[in-house]
Design an enzyme around this catalytic site. Structure first.
Site, short mmCIF file in Angstrom:
data_model
loop_
_atom_site.label_atom_id
_atom_site.label_comp_id
_atom_site.label_asym_id
_atom_site.label_seq_id
_atom_site.Cartn_x
_atom_site.Cartn_y
_atom_site.Cartn_z
N LYS A 26 -15.37 2.69 2.65
CA LYS A 26 -15.96 1.55 2.21
C LYS A 26 -16.86 1.53 0.95
O LYS A 26 -16.88 1.00 -0.11
CB LYS A 26 -16.45 0.72 3.31
CG LYS A 26 -16.60 -0.87 2.93
CD LYS A 26 -17.09 -1.64 4.14
CE LYS A 26 -16.08 -1.78 5.18
NZ LYS A 26 -16.78 -2.18 6.44
N ARG A 96 -22.81 -3.20 6.72
CA ARG A 96 -21.69 -2.93 7.06
C ARG A 96 -21.21 -1.47 7.30
O ARG A 96 -21.70 -0.49 6.64
CB ARG A 96 -20.67 -3.23 5.69
CG ARG A 96 -21.20 -4.40 5.15
CD ARG A 96 -20.31 -4.97 3.99
NE ARG A 96 -18.92 -4.95 3.97
CZ ARG A 96 -18.03 -4.99 3.29
NH1 ARG A 96 -18.51 -4.97 1.69
NH2 ARG A 96 -16.88 -5.28 3.21
N MET A 107 -16.36 -1.11 13.98
CA MET A 107 -17.74 -1.23 13.85
C MET A 107 -17.83 -2.76 13.26
O MET A 107 -17.09 -3.04 12.45
CB MET A 107 -18.19 -0.19 12.56
CG MET A 107 -17.55 1.17 12.69
SD MET A 107 -18.80 2.16 14.09
CE MET A 107 -17.92 3.75 13.83
N ARG A 574 22.57 23.80 24.15
CA ARG A 574 22.22 24.56 25.60
C ARG A 574 23.51 24.33 26.48
O ARG A 574 23.92 23.33 26.62
CB ARG A 574 20.98 23.74 26.26
CG ARG A 574 19.73 23.54 25.49
CD ARG A 574 18.93 22.52 26.06
NE ARG A 574 17.61 22.34 25.62
CZ ARG A 574 17.15 21.41 24.43
NH1 ARG A 574 18.27 20.63 24.09
NH2 ARG A 574 16.16 21.28 24.00
N ARG A 630 23.29 28.99 22.75
CA ARG A 630 22.64 29.94 23.94
C ARG A 630 23.40 30.00 25.00
O ARG A 630 23.82 29.04 25.66
CB ARG A 630 21.10 29.04 23.98
CG ARG A 630 20.58 29.84 25.05
CD ARG A 630 19.07 29.18 25.41
NE ARG A 630 19.24 28.05 26.30
CZ ARG A 630 18.34 27.21 26.72
NH1 ARG A 630 17.03 27.55 26.09
NH2 ARG A 630 18.52 25.99 27.25
N GLU A 758 10.89 34.10 23.25
CA GLU A 758 10.12 33.09 24.14
C GLU A 758 9.16 33.72 25.03
O GLU A 758 8.60 33.07 25.88
CB GLU A 758 11.11 32.24 24.66
CG GLU A 758 12.08 32.75 25.43
CD GLU A 758 13.50 31.64 25.90
OE1 GLU A 758 13.04 30.74 26.14
OE2 GLU A 758 14.49 32.30 26.21
N GLY A 779 11.81 30.20 20.87
CA GLY A 779 11.81 29.12 21.86
C GLY A 779 10.43 28.83 22.22
O GLY A 779 9.84 29.29 23.03
N THR A 780 9.79 28.01 21.37
CA THR A 780 8.20 27.56 21.49
C THR A 780 8.04 26.98 22.82
O THR A 780 6.70 26.87 23.03
CB THR A 780 7.86 27.29 20.17
OG1 THR A 780 8.53 26.13 20.04
CG2 THR A 780 7.79 27.97 19.14
N ASN A 781 8.80 26.35 23.42
CA ASN A 781 8.58 25.64 24.61
C ASN A 781 8.09 26.69 25.69
O ASN A 781 7.00 26.90 26.14
CB ASN A 781 9.54 24.80 25.34
CG ASN A 781 9.98 23.64 24.34
OD1 ASN A 781 9.28 23.26 23.28
ND2 ASN A 781 11.19 22.94 24.57
N ASP A 782 9.00 27.61 25.79
CA ASP A 782 8.82 28.77 26.84
C ASP A 782 7.84 29.61 26.24
O ASP A 782 6.74 30.19 27.21
CB ASP A 782 10.10 29.84 27.24
CG ASP A 782 10.85 28.86 28.37
OD1 ASP A 782 9.96 28.70 29.24
OD2 ASP A 782 11.90 29.22 28.54
N CYS A 844 13.34 26.50 17.58
CA CYS A 844 14.18 25.45 18.51
C CYS A 844 13.31 24.87 19.57
O CYS A 844 13.96 24.26 20.35
CB CYS A 844 15.37 26.21 18.80
SG CYS A 844 15.27 27.36 20.06
P1 ADP Z 1 -14.73 -4.50 8.49
O1 ADP Z 1 -14.92 -3.13 8.32
O2 ADP Z 1 -14.31 -5.03 9.68
O3 ADP Z 1 -13.63 -5.11 7.34
P2 ADP Z 1 -16.64 -5.70 6.46
O4 ADP Z 1 -17.73 -4.60 6.29
O5 ADP Z 1 -15.69 -5.36 5.51
O6 ADP Z 1 -15.92 -5.19 8.06
O7 ADP Z 1 -16.93 -7.09 6.65
C1 ADP Z 1 -16.35 -7.87 6.96
C2 ADP Z 1 -16.38 -9.13 6.38
O8 ADP Z 1 -17.62 -9.84 6.19
C3 ADP Z 1 -15.76 -8.82 4.99
O9 ADP Z 1 -14.46 -8.96 4.53
C4 ADP Z 1 -16.21 -10.19 4.10
O10 ADP Z 1 -15.75 -11.23 4.31
C5 ADP Z 1 -17.72 -10.33 4.76
N1 ADP Z 1 -18.63 -9.45 4.09
C6 ADP Z 1 -19.33 -8.16 4.30
N2 ADP Z 1 -20.28 -8.12 3.12
C7 ADP Z 1 -20.44 -9.31 2.61
C8 ADP Z 1 -21.16 -9.74 1.68
N3 ADP Z 1 -22.16 -8.99 1.09
N4 ADP Z 1 -21.26 -11.08 1.20
C9 ADP Z 1 -20.31 -11.72 1.63
N5 ADP Z 1 -19.47 -11.43 2.83
C10 ADP Z 1 -19.53 -10.26 2.98
MG MG Z 2 13.43 29.18 27.15
MG MG Z 3 -13.46 -5.15 5.75
#
Ligand code: ADP
Ligand code: MG
Ligand code: MG
Length: 886
Positions: A26, A96, A107, A574, A630, A758, A779-782, A844
């Site tokens: 990002k 973010r 996240m 086989r 085989r 193998e 014969g990488t399984n065996d 194989c």
């Molecule tokens: P994700 O990684 O889950 O996509 P983001 O960090 O992109 O999360 O944030 C999710 C949403 O939050 C973005 O798509 C946007 O719409 C909003 N957002 C994030 N930062 C800003 C900002 N500075 N101003 C306005 N909206 C924001």
């Molecule tokens: Mg075998």
């Molecule tokens: Mg986003």
């Protein structure tokens, strides 16, 4: 001094797109967009190195980080003319996360940070809009409360719900400023009640908390699971982006939206996305209100009656189209973008390569070659070989009868049947028992990832094409039907119902993520085909690769399927699979039960014509392509009669008493059959078995050679050789039979005799073994079993723990263990070539269809890989990528 913080905004940035390791995806792309002069709210990125430092140093920060963050804030203040924490012109920021590889939904982002009881008044005054200010504040408390303070978010939702009910409204947007003001008070009370201290009012403390929460979220269970499923190393860490807020919730000329520059399901070249007026952040994805389409075409296609952005904000829409074009030609790839419109002004908040289905990926790659954006080899490089698996599965038979239960959005293609489950944990538990399940949820959240992974398919009743379920399913290659609103899902009763029908947990449904249909029961399927863009790309791949790709097949159906998928021969047939077939198992048992050679020969004579027919059928289908056969490999006891009924059959066929049959069965019992009387050891003890098989092979070769005019060149493979003399002796048997068949038929036969490598000893003795072997097939399984001393069939109970604890990075039965087994392969290849420079080398085992293992085979200089028919296209593509050096 280490630079921990990288600024961006105002048409320039300290970072670049190629700095994603340091800045996360990002952050790197926000920098790149700034450098391109696109409208990006200013901000800064705290590097992934801080995350690494944080975990390496008992969750503490570098000493000079705070000063760099302060400088970053100063810069935002200079560009925006706002001041962080100043009630008269409050700067608000978003915090973010952003890892190197995109981890959707893993996240959490905090918006509107910097608001408190004073700055909210300043914001209201500055914007001349109390409603907007308090809407932002209640969002902030909820998000911060949830993500940073870990207050149960349902408490906020309840308070919001009660407020809406009290006011008799159904949408957030219908709440007035005074309602939101009251709501803020209630939210603060929720926090104080839960935490025993007030909601933090100091913006700097808020910022510190949010940054810490992002770094903290790197180690949450769901992030750890996502990384494990996607092979993302823990050491990468996440970056944190702090960015000036822009507001999509400033009334009807403001909006927030997401878009793909091409359709992520089909790959069609058309801007594709959704937006919401007077909304913020994740509202679009969260399914709070029904999102509106960006384009008229999208609106019409989905029969929506809400206006498209193209209609209501034509100017902003025009800018968005320009920007998406610029981004596509700059990145030369389909982009997934996020934007916000603040009072008619467009702001870009994110761009990244968009996740797409395999079908879309192929279409986009092929189209971009035609648009001259990328080269053919770049197109080949871009397709994830494993993803082709999605296209190599059966589709619903269009003529099969079906009862449609509901229709939703075709969020991720593929058709599957499975038993209904309503929770992720249940999906995982049932899948572990080998059941095919379909996970049915009102909507999904990041907590459901493990269940989505375990399920064959996912159905939701709420959410759009960019909902969590849709995005994650596409990323995982799971079929998904999203937003099937007709479905009433009752978690308590464990049922789903629609159109007067009810399905309970454990009952089977079928879903088609390409049409959006959810159907009762199991619906018949048809076989996939390689055609269109897929075929085009495969032709390019074939032009690039050096490795040949063969298939493992013993039935005509498999051989035919493999040929359609581009197999260039059979690398492993086989023969024992043929022994189990219908009537012949009785003759086979008779042969095993025989006490002497004469008895065995009598039984073998019955089997010979059947084997000959098997081989003839394969030779006919393979039409001159090489076929490696085989000779008998598994321990004899696998063929033993087990039930009384089976024993009686054998007794009758061989004229023996039941007692004798029972006695012989006991005699053949082994305590460790995998390392017992099997493979070439059978050929040494009972040469007449291999003799019969060789005769069947050569007679079939003569027959089909005559029939088609195409000489057949069989490759006879002796399994489980560990001692050079074993092969030497058995080659004599094969050569003798070949001589006899040639003499009898008057037809010359070209053939090869070789062995499987193998056993570690075979690899080490390759120089000697190559004296009689004209080819080696690994014969990488065996070889994996015998190198590790781990039985594949018994490994599941502990391999998981080995992977979790970092003893093994990957399951060595899925992806070739390059360090150990791979080393043996290299040694054998090298020593084999010393004796016989033109020795043919192939692989194989199951690994032949695993892209990373194919890469290894290319580098080790093998001639071909052989895999199951449905993996042939995957291996062809992986081989091409190996040749490009991906
Ligand atoms: P994700 O990684 O889950 O996509 P983001 O960090 O992109 O999360 O944030 C999710 C949403 O939050 C973005 O798509 C946007 O719409 C909003 N957002 C994030 N930062 C800003 C900002 N500075 N101003 C306005 N909206 C924001
Ligand atoms: Mg075998
Ligand atoms: Mg986003």
């Amino acid at each position: 001094m280490t630079q921990w913080v990288y600024g961006f905004g105002d048409g320039k940035a300290e970072g670049r797109a190629d700095m994603r390791e340091l800045l996360g995806g990002k952050g790197a792309n926000l920098a790149e967009m700034s450098n391109l002069g696109l409208p990006v709210p200013p901000g800064f990125t705290i590097t992934t190195e801080v995350c690494t430092f944080y975990y390496a140093n008992g969750q503490t920060y570098p000493g000079d980080l705070q000063a760099q963050i302060d400088a970053g804030l100063k810069q935002i203040e200079q560009i925006t003319g706002m001041v962080f924490g100043d009630p008269s012109k409050p700067l608000l920021v978003s915090v973010r996360s952003g890892a190197r590889a995109s981890m959707p939904g893993m996240m959490d982002t905090v918006l509107n940070l910097g608001l408190n009881d004073e700055t909210v008044e300043g914001l209201a005054k500055a914007a001349d809009d109390r409603r907007f200010a308090y809407d932002s504040y209640r969002r902030f408390i909820q998000m911060y409360g949830d993500v940073v303070l870990e207050v149960d978010h349902s408490l906020f939702e309840e308070a919001l719900q009660i407020m809406k009910e009290r006011k008799g409204v159904s949408l957030d947007t219908e709440l007035a400023a005074s309602d939101l003001e009251k709501l803020v008070e209630e939210y603060k009370k929720v926090v104080a009640d839960q935490l025993g201290r007030p909601f933090p009012q100091d913006p700097r403390e808020q910022l510190k908390g949010a940054i810490g929460a992002v770094f903290g979220s790197w180690m949450t269970a769901r992030a750890v699971t996502y990384r494990r499923l996607n092979g993302i190393p823990e050491s990468w860490g996440t970056a944190v982006n702090v960015q000036a807020m822009v507001f999509g919730n400033m009334g009807d000329t403001s909006a927030t939206g997401v878009a793909f520059t091409r359709n992520p399901s089909t790959g069609e070249r058309r801007l594709y996305g959704e937006y919401l007026v007077n909304a913020q952040g994740e509202d679009v994805v969260a399914g709070i209100r029904t999102p509106q389409h960006l384009t008229l075409a999208g609106k019409e296609e989905h029969g929506s009656d809400l206006p498209a952005m193209e209609e209501v904000m034509p100017e902003v829409f025009g800018q968005l189209v320009d920007i998406q074009n610029r981004l596509e030609s700059h990145y030369r790839d389909m982009q997934d973008i996020e934007f916000t419109v603040q009072q008619g002004r467009l702001w870009m908040l994110q761009t990244r390569s968009g996740k797409r289905t395999a079908g879309a990926a192929l279409r986009i790659a092929v189209d971009m070659v035609e648009e001259k954006l990328i080269s053919e080899s770049e197109a080949v490089r871009r397709i994830e070989p494993q993803s082709l698996d999605q296209l190599l599965h059966p589709r619903l038979d269009p003529d099969a009868p079906r009862t449609v239960l509901a229709r939703g959005l075709p969020a991720s293609p593929g058709a599957v049947s499975g038993k209904v489950v309503f929770s992720a944990d249940e999906a995982e538990a049932m899948a572990q028992k080998g059941e095919d399940v379909i996970l049915v949820r009102i909507e999904t959240s990041p907590e459901d990832i493990h269940g989505m992974h375990a399920a064959r398919g996912i159905v939701t009743s709420r959410g759009g094409m960019t909902s969590h379920a849709a995005v994650v399913a596409r990323g995982m290659g799971r079929p998904c039907v999203a937003g099937a609103g007709e479905l009433r899902i009752d978690y308590k009763a464990q049922t789903l119902s629609a159109r007067d029908k009810t399905v309970s947990k454990g009952e089977t449904i079928t879903m088609d993520g390409s049409t959006g249909e959810v159907m009762l029961g199991a619906v018949a399927t048809i076989q996939p085909k390689v055609s269109g863009d897929f075929a085009k790309l495969m032709v390019w791949a074939d032009g690039i690769r050096r490795l040949k790709v063969r298939t493992n097949a013993e039935t005509p159906a498999d051989a035919e399927a493999a040929i359609k998928f581009g197999a260039e021969g059979i690398g492993l047939c086989r023969t024992e699979h043929m022994f189990f077939d219908g009537e012949r198992i009785i003759a086979v048992r008779e042969m095993i039960m025989a006490e002497d050679e004469a008895g065995r020969r009598a039984a073998l004579a019955k089997i010979l014509p059947m084997q000959r027919e098997d081989f003839a059928a394969l030779f006919r289908i393979m039409a001159g392509l090489p076929v490696t056969i085989r000779l008998l490999d598994p321990p004899l006891h696998e063929f033993l009669p087990r039930t009384d009924e089976e024993m009686r059959e054998v007794a009758a066929a061989s004229g023996k008493s039941m007692d004798m049959v029972r006695h012989r069965a006991l005699q053949l019992h082994e305590s460790n059959p995998m390392l017992g009387h099997r493979g070439c050891r059978l050929g040494i003890s009972y040469p007449e078995i291999y003799e019969m098989q060789a005769r069947a092979i050569f007679e079939a070769a003569v027959e089909i050679g005559k029939e088609t005019g195409n000489p057949v060149v069989p490759e006879v493979m002796i399994p489980l050789v560990g001692m050079p003399k074993e092969l030497e002796l058995l080659k004599e048997v094969v050569d003798r039979v070949a001589g006899e068949v040639q003499a009898a038929s008057g037809v010359h036969i070209d053939y090869l005799v070789g062995t499987m490598i193998e056993l570690p000893r075979a690899a080490l003795m390759a120089r000697e073994i190559a004296k009689s072997a004209e080819f080696f097939s690994f014969g990488t399984n065996d070889l994996t079993q015998t190198t590790f001393g781990i039985s594949r069939d018994d490994s599941s109970s502990f391999l998981d723990a080995y992977q979790r604890r970092g003893i093994l990075e990957k399951d060595p039965f899925v992806s070739l263990d390059v360090d150990g087994v791979g080393e043996l392969v290299k040694i054998a290849a090298e020593r084999g070539r010393q004796t016989r420079p033109d020795i043919k080398l192939g692989i194989c085992g199951e690994h032949g269809g695993d892209p990373q293992s194919v890469m290894f085979c290319h580098e080790a200089g093998l001639d071909y890989v052989s895999c199951s028919p449905y993996r042939v296209p995957i291996a062809r593509l992986a081989a091409a990528q190996a040749a490009i050096g991906k």
